[in-house]
Design a protein around this motif. Structure first.
Motif, PDB file in Angstrom:
ATOM      1  N   THR A   8       0.702  -1.206  -0.142  1.00  0.00           N
ATOM      2  CA  THR A   8      -0.043   0.000  -0.252  1.00  0.00           C
ATOM      3  C   THR A   8       0.740   1.410  -0.174  1.00  0.00           C
ATOM      4  O   THR A   8       1.876   1.307   0.539  1.00  0.00           O
ATOM      5  N   LEU A   9       0.346   2.357  -0.636  1.00  0.00           N
ATOM      6  CA  LEU A   9       1.237   3.630  -0.872  1.00  0.00           C
ATOM      7  C   LEU A   9       0.774   4.169   0.427  1.00  0.00           C
ATOM      8  O   LEU A   9      -0.433   4.744   0.769  1.00  0.00           O
ATOM      9  N   SER A  10       1.677   4.911   1.153  1.00  0.00           N
ATOM     10  CA  SER A  10       1.609   5.866   2.092  1.00  0.00           C
ATOM     11  C   SER A  10       1.458   7.294   1.773  1.00  0.00           C
ATOM     12  O   SER A  10       1.355   7.555   0.501  1.00  0.00           O
ATOM     13  N   ARG A  11       0.883   8.207   2.426  1.00  0.00           N
ATOM     14  CA  ARG A  11       0.478   9.636   1.864  1.00  0.00           C
ATOM     15  C   ARG A  11       1.967  10.270   1.373  1.00  0.00           C
ATOM     16  O   ARG A  11       2.057  10.918   0.249  1.00  0.00           O
ATOM     17  N   GLY A  12       3.175   9.702   2.179  1.00  0.00           N
ATOM     18  CA  GLY A  12       4.367  10.177   1.758  1.00  0.00           C
ATOM     19  C   GLY A  12       4.858   9.879   0.298  1.00  0.00           C
ATOM     20  O   GLY A  12       5.234  10.465  -0.572  1.00  0.00           O
ATOM     21  N   ASP A  13       4.467   8.447   0.003  1.00  0.00           N
ATOM     22  CA  ASP A  13       4.882   7.859  -1.289  1.00  0.00           C
ATOM     23  C   ASP A  13       4.032   8.453  -2.513  1.00  0.00           C
ATOM     24  O   ASP A  13       4.260   8.668  -3.291  1.00  0.00           O
ATOM     25  N   ALA A  14       2.612   8.558  -2.038  1.00  0.00           N
ATOM     26  CA  ALA A  14       1.818   9.372  -2.945  1.00  0.00           C
ATOM     27  C   ALA A  14       2.278  10.822  -3.382  1.00  0.00           C
ATOM     28  O   ALA A  14       2.418  11.233  -4.565  1.00  0.00           O
ATOM     29  N   LEU A  15       2.793  11.461  -2.484  1.00  0.00           N
ATOM     30  CA  LEU A  15       3.345  12.878  -2.754  1.00  0.00           C
ATOM     31  C   LEU A  15       4.915  12.597  -3.418  1.00  0.00           C
ATOM     32  O   LEU A  15       4.960  13.575  -4.533  1.00  0.00           O
ATOM     33  N   ARG A  16       5.543  11.683  -3.181  1.00  0.00           N
ATOM     34  CA  ARG A  16       6.781  11.441  -3.983  1.00  0.00           C
ATOM     35  C   ARG A  16       6.424  11.147  -5.569  1.00  0.00           C
ATOM     36  O   ARG A  16       6.878  11.620  -6.415  1.00  0.00           O
ATOM     37  N   ILE A  17       5.456  10.227  -5.366  1.00  0.00           N
ATOM     38  CA  ILE A  17       5.024   9.853  -6.992  1.00  0.00           C
ATOM     39  C   ILE A  17       4.455  11.038  -7.942  1.00  0.00           C
ATOM     40  O   ILE A  17       4.809  11.434  -8.912  1.00  0.00           O
ATOM     41  N   ALA A  18       3.654  11.966  -7.024  1.00  0.00           N
ATOM     42  CA  ALA A  18       3.352  13.149  -7.574  1.00  0.00           C
ATOM     43  C   ALA A  18       4.388  14.138  -8.030  1.00  0.00           C
ATOM     44  O   ALA A  18       4.522  14.967  -9.096  1.00  0.00           O
ATOM     45  N   ALA A  19       5.313  14.196  -7.162  1.00  0.00           N
ATOM     46  CA  ALA A  19       6.345  14.947  -7.319  1.00  0.00           C
ATOM     47  C   ALA A  19       7.391  14.837  -8.707  1.00  0.00           C
ATOM     48  O   ALA A  19       7.660  15.637  -9.407  1.00  0.00           O
ATOM     49  N   VAL A  20       7.601  13.342  -8.660  1.00  0.00           N
ATOM     50  CA  VAL A  20       8.187  12.806  -9.952  1.00  0.00           C
ATOM     51  C   VAL A  20       7.440  13.161 -11.367  1.00  0.00           C
ATOM     52  O   VAL A  20       8.018  13.790 -12.311  1.00  0.00           O
ATOM     53  N   VAL A  21       6.314  13.010 -11.120  1.00  0.00           N
ATOM     54  CA  VAL A  21       5.248  12.888 -12.506  1.00  0.00           C
ATOM     55  C   VAL A  21       5.343  14.555 -13.019  1.00  0.00           C
ATOM     56  O   VAL A  21       5.385  14.761 -14.091  1.00  0.00           O
ATOM     57  N   VAL A  22       5.183  15.233 -11.981  1.00  0.00           N
ATOM     58  CA  VAL A  22       5.166  16.902 -12.286  1.00  0.00           C
ATOM     59  C   VAL A  22       6.531  17.332 -12.864  1.00  0.00           C
ATOM     60  O   VAL A  22       6.960  17.921 -13.630  1.00  0.00           O
ATOM     61  N   ILE A  23       7.617  16.857 -12.159  1.00  0.00           N
ATOM     62  CA  ILE A  23       8.951  17.337 -12.297  1.00  0.00           C
ATOM     63  C   ILE A  23       9.418  16.829 -13.850  1.00  0.00           C
ATOM     64  O   ILE A  23       9.853  17.451 -14.595  1.00  0.00           O
TER      65      ILE A  23
END
Length: 297
Positions: free
Chosen positions: A4-19
């Motif tokens: 399961t993805l933690s909130r921190g992992d979800a934010l990391r995914i979002a950051a990579v996708v945006v960058i």
């Protein structure tokens, strides 16, 4: 390994996708004041600056650092920057570069002996049809994708695949820190990029470009070297260490979505209906390929 993805992992995914999605717009902006070879040299100087903190070289033979730096640095970004300067739109570049996954598949089977599945070849076929549609919609007008730009970007995706294979071969030598590997390999392209810039332009034009650099050019170089390379790569690597690849890798399909929207907002680069259809086919092909659950190259 977590399921399961933690909130921190979800934010990391979002950051990579945006960058990574904004990466292509930033490249285009950087090329407004800098030549492709000079931008490449500056980008890798910034990335290599991480060696001020990461002193220890990865426990790998130098040939892997040299091969990766030449393929991923001079090959991938030299071709991509040149393609963008010669008329490749930022949005379409974000789509075409994702074909590195299929080039990797084609190369890894004979060179690494890695097995393939029928569904992977189905995904490759669907994506190739999409590329044909994208390529057939080229033009020479303002904001249109040129054929030479498309071909150079496709070549950049192929060079990215070669660097993936170098990384796979390096992994067989033992465990290593990916961030240190990127930082040390970033030393390799600097001299070739400088030599190519001097050969193409000479000293005076390069000096003029450096003197004329404004805050936008400086911000583009810092973004490409620090955010798009060191930060995004380290976040992505951490995610792959914590979760199954099949759970993380499909999120990279959002990168072209961000790239297309960012290019439309920044430059008014709206794809034609045929390019939209081709983009959908490429993303569908990538989805079929990633849905097999194999580990990415």
């Amino acid at each position: 390994m977590n399921t399961t993805l933690s909130r921190g992992d979800a934010l990391r995914i979002a950051a990579v996708v945006v960058i990574w999605g904004l990466n292509f717009v930033v490249m285009k902006l950087g090329l407004q004041g800098l030549s492709p070879m000079l931008l490449g040299a500056l980008r890798f100087c910034v990335a290599a600056a991480a060696l001020l903190v990461i002193w220890r070289r990865p426990p790998l033979p130098w040939r892997y650092l040299l091969a990766y730096g030449l393929a991923q640095g001079v090959g991938q970004f030299g071709l991509l920057f040149t393609g963008l300067q010669l008329g490749m739109t930022a949005g379409m570049a974000s789509v075409v570069m994702q074909t590195q996954a299929f080039f990797t598949l084609l190369l890894a089977a004979p060179l690494l002996g890695e097995p393939t599945r029928r569904s992977q070849w189905l995904g490759l076929t669907v994506a190739l049809l999409g590329l044909v549609a994208i390529a057939s919609a080229h033009g020479e007008g303002p904001g249109q994708m040129t054929l030479i730009g498309f071909l150079l970007t496709l070549g950049a995706a192929f060079m990215w695949a070669l660097s993936n294979l170098v990384g796979r071969f390096a992994a067989r030598q033992g465990d290593y820190d990916p961030v240190a590997f990127i930082a040390w390999s970033s030393l390799v392209p600097i001299l070739p990029f400088c030599a190519l810039a001097l050969w193409q332009q000479g000293h005076d034009p390069i000096r003029q470009q450096l003197h004329a650099m404004d805050w936008r050019a400086c911000a583009a170089v810092l973004y490409l070297g620090l955010l798009a390379t060191l930060l995004a790569y380290s976040l992505w690597t951490r995610l792959l260490k914590r979760h199954a690849a099949s759970q993380i890798v499909p999120w990279s399909l959002l990168v072209p979505v961000v790239g297309l929207l960012a290019a439309a907002a920044a430059f008014g680069e709206w794809p034609s209906p045929l390019q939209w259809a081709g983009t959908a086919a490429v993303l569908l092909g990538l989805g079929i390929n990633q849905g097999t659950g194999r580990r990415p190259r």
